[in-house]
Motif scaffolding. Structure first.
Motif, PDB file in Angstrom:
ATOM      1  N   MET A  53       2.799  33.317  25.029  1.00  0.00           N
ATOM      2  CA  MET A  53       2.810  32.737  26.375  1.00  0.00           C
ATOM      3  C   MET A  53       2.929  31.207  26.296  1.00  0.00           C
ATOM      4  SD  MET A  53       2.599  35.293  28.475  1.00  0.00           S
ATOM      5  CE  MET A  53       2.012  34.747  30.082  1.00  0.00           C
ATOM      6  N   ASN A  54       3.440  30.601  27.367  1.00  0.00           N
ATOM      7  CA  ASN A  54       3.494  29.147  27.511  1.00  0.00           C
ATOM      8  C   ASN A  54       2.094  28.684  27.910  1.00  0.00           C
ATOM      9  OD1 ASN A  54       3.828  26.504  28.472  1.00  0.00           O
ATOM     10  ND2 ASN A  54       5.844  26.917  29.354  1.00  0.00           N
ATOM     11  N   LEU A  55       1.357  28.130  26.966  1.00  0.00           N
ATOM     12  CA  LEU A  55      -0.066  27.829  27.215  1.00  0.00           C
ATOM     13  C   LEU A  55      -0.261  26.646  28.162  1.00  0.00           C
ATOM     14  CD1 LEU A  55      -1.509  28.453  23.637  1.00  0.00           C
ATOM     15  CD2 LEU A  55      -1.518  29.993  25.607  1.00  0.00           C
ATOM     16  N   SER A  56       0.581  25.616  28.026  1.00  0.00           N
ATOM     17  CA  SER A  56       0.435  24.447  28.897  1.00  0.00           C
ATOM     18  C   SER A  56       1.137  24.654  30.237  1.00  0.00           C
ATOM     19  CB  SER A  56       1.018  23.210  28.207  1.00  0.00           C
ATOM     20  OG  SER A  56       2.428  23.369  28.041  1.00  0.00           O
ATOM     21  N   GLY A  57       2.066  25.589  30.270  1.00  0.00           N
ATOM     22  CA  GLY A  57       2.833  25.830  31.493  1.00  0.00           C
ATOM     23  C   GLY A  57       3.823  24.722  31.790  1.00  0.00           C
TER      24      GLY A  57
ATOM     25  N   MET B 252       9.893  35.334  35.305  1.00  0.00           N
ATOM     26  CA  MET B 252       9.142  35.867  34.157  1.00  0.00           C
ATOM     27  C   MET B 252       9.797  35.532  32.813  1.00  0.00           C
ATOM     28  SD  MET B 252       7.928  39.494  35.756  1.00  0.00           S
ATOM     29  CE  MET B 252       6.588  39.761  34.586  1.00  0.00           C
ATOM     30  N   ASP B 253       9.830  34.232  32.543  1.00  0.00           N
ATOM     31  CA  ASP B 253      10.399  33.764  31.283  1.00  0.00           C
ATOM     32  C   ASP B 253       9.534  32.621  30.741  1.00  0.00           C
ATOM     33  OD1 ASP B 253      11.110  31.458  32.667  1.00  0.00           O
ATOM     34  OD2 ASP B 253      13.247  31.909  32.752  1.00  0.00           O
TER      35      ASP B 253
ATOM     36  N   GLY C 136       7.960  25.142  27.480  1.00  0.00           N
ATOM     37  CA  GLY C 136       8.883  26.241  27.785  1.00  0.00           C
ATOM     38  C   GLY C 136      10.140  26.149  26.930  1.00  0.00           C
ATOM     39  N   ILE C 137      10.682  24.928  26.811  1.00  0.00           N
ATOM     40  CA  ILE C 137      11.893  24.733  25.997  1.00  0.00           C
ATOM     41  C   ILE C 137      11.584  25.035  24.529  1.00  0.00           C
ATOM     42  CG2 ILE C 137      13.565  23.012  25.161  1.00  0.00           C
ATOM     43  CD1 ILE C 137      13.451  21.716  27.957  1.00  0.00           C
ATOM     44  N   ALA C 138      10.402  24.564  24.055  1.00  0.00           N
ATOM     45  CA  ALA C 138      10.012  24.811  22.662  1.00  0.00           C
ATOM     46  C   ALA C 138       9.831  26.312  22.415  1.00  0.00           C
ATOM     47  CB  ALA C 138       8.719  24.062  22.347  1.00  0.00           C
ATOM     48  N   LEU C 139       9.222  26.988  23.369  1.00  0.00           N
ATOM     49  CA  LEU C 139       8.971  28.427  23.261  1.00  0.00           C
ATOM     50  C   LEU C 139      10.285  29.209  23.213  1.00  0.00           C
ATOM     51  CD1 LEU C 139       6.917  30.667  23.316  1.00  0.00           C
ATOM     52  CD2 LEU C 139       6.573  30.261  25.744  1.00  0.00           C
ATOM     53  N   TRP C 140      11.220  28.810  24.059  1.00  0.00           N
ATOM     54  CA  TRP C 140      12.554  29.432  24.069  1.00  0.00           C
ATOM     55  C   TRP C 140      13.230  29.218  22.712  1.00  0.00           C
ATOM     56  CZ3 TRP C 140      15.422  33.018  25.958  1.00  0.00           C
ATOM     57  CH2 TRP C 140      16.804  32.936  25.980  1.00  0.00           C
TER      58      TRP C 140
END
Ligand code: FE2
Length: 438
Positions: free
Chosen positions: A75-79, A316-317, A84-88
């Protein structure tokens, strides 16, 4: 003889009691009192009972390759946008064609149920494997009978910043992607961002393609790539074919500068695509208080005659854990964030989800006129303002004259003494006689 006759509908332009006759895939007649004549015959008659009949919704900005991937690989912990870009970036190397197609098709099922039949999706071209482009091109073909899907080659990690960004984007276009994307504010420097706008607009002009860039999706008032995008649009004769998505930095810009910028954008006929759900969620993250809203200047841009349409952006991404393919939810948020709650405002917001978006995408045959494609949605609401307020149930969705989705009206049973035994939020709840402030 019509194949389908929809009678007693309200239309978004305020007309009431209208009948719509459909023959084949198109609207053959649209007028009041059509069904009153005894000679009118139809294969199927749908009584709209004074509900709102609209053209199907159009989402001009989405990420179909990322949708429904929430939780993968974490999950994106910081939101935040940056996490989000790093998670992707973590998820991307593990993406498979099959999983991408499966998730996209599931999303399209949901979109159909919500009367959303036209989608422009950005497709990340940063990974030279281009599995995203391959998968989305297949999805575009598979959903063609029920959704028009336009694809944008989107260099998420930067056109110049990603190691093979230039080559990969070009290859994606060669594969058949429809639109040239960009992300100038994410290049290494302002200069590199400017150069990317120039290069990408030139590429689009050479290939005769439209442009749609993530542009200035930041709170930095000095992020002014939209100026270059407008100037390049004019220089290359691309007026009307270029979209600036997000444009959130305009919210933070100095008013004097904006007084020059908006006329330039109007001259270039830039299509403006704010994404209210994502913008209010992700912008202003570096602020303490007061905290900026971060959506671009919707009211001012509309007043200057620019074509403004709203996008859903994400569902939901890694960037957004909410969403349900509901363009009325997008409009609902737009009303709040843009503070556009007046009577005319709401009509304009509804248009931004339908006719304006259709113009952004260059859709042909879209509309509620004789001869237009019968791509329609019947809503459990009497008018656009009510549809937006209730995020109204889509009672019936029609694609090219064929019903492709139905949903039961939302009516609650009540078990109260001395009160009605049911309540329909769109019929039983009547506002007072005073209209909203204009
Ligand atoms: Fe986006």
């Amino acid at each position: 003889m019509f194949d389908v006759l929809i009678k007693n509908a309200n239309l978004p332009d305020g007309r009431t009691g209208v009948d719509v006759g459909i023959r084949g895939s198109r609207i053959a007649a649209i007028e009041t009192g059509l069904s009153a004549g005894s000679t009118v015959e139809a294969g199927e008659i749908i009584d709209a009972t004074g509900r709102l009949l609209s053209t199907a919704f159009v989402d001009p900005h989405f990420h179909m390759d990322a949708t429904l991937s929430l939780g993968l690989p974490r999950m994106n912990l910081s939101g935040t946008l940056l996490e989000g870009i790093a998670l992707w970036g973590e998820l991307r190397p593990t993406l498979t064609r099959e999983a991408l197609i499966e998730r996209a098709l599931s999303y399209c099922d949901l979109a159909v149920a919500q009367g959303l039949l036209f989608i422009r999706s950005h497709v990340d071209t940063s990974d030279p494997r281009l599995v995203t482009a391959e998968a989305m091109l297949e999805v575009r073909e598979r959903v063609k009978p029920y959704i028009d899907l336009q694809l944008v080659a989107f260099p998420q990690d930067g056109y110049f910043r990603a190691p093979e960004g230039v080559k990969s984007l070009t290859r994606a276009l060669d594969m058949g992607i429809d639109v040239v994307g960009g992300i100038p504010h994410f290049e290494r420097t302002m200069e590199a961002g400017t150069a990317s706008v120039r290069a990408l607009c030139e590429l689009a002009a050479e290939r005769g393609l439209p442009v749609d860039m993530h542009c200035d999706e930041t709170d930095d008032p000095m992020s002014r790539h939209i100026e270059t995008l407008a100037a390049e649009t004019i220089r290359l004769g691309l007026q009307g074919r270029v979209a600036g998505s997000h444009l959130t930095s305009m919210h933070s810009m100095d008013n004097y500068y904006v007084s020059k910028l908006i006329p330039l954008m109007a001259e270039a006929k830039i299509n403006v695509i704010p994404n209210p759900l994502i913008n209010i969620m992700l912008q202003g993250r570096h602020d303490s208080y007061p905290k900026r809203r971060g959506m671009t200047r919707v009211r001012e841009l509309m007043a200057a005659g620019l074509n403004v349409s709203f996008g859903h952006d994400c569902v939901m991404d890694p960037w957004y854990s909410m969403g349900s393919a509901d363009m009325l939810e997008v409009g609902h948020m737009a009303i709040h964030v843009a503070q556009m709650a007046g009577v005319k405002d709401k009509t304009q917001i509804f248009e931004a989800l339908t006719v304006n978006s259709a113009r952004t995408l260059g859709l042909e045959g879209y509309g509620l006129d004789k001869g237009c494609q019968a791509d329609l949605v019947l809503l459990q609401a009497r008018d656009p303002a009510e549809a937006l307020r209730l995020k109204a149930t889509r009672l019936m969705v029609m694609r090219r004259g064929r019903i492709i989705a139905r949903t039961a009206p939302r009516i609650s049973r009540l078990f109260l003494q001395g009160r009605p035994d049911s309540v329909d939020p769109a019929s039983d709840i009547r506002p007072g006689s005073r209209p909203d402030p204009a």
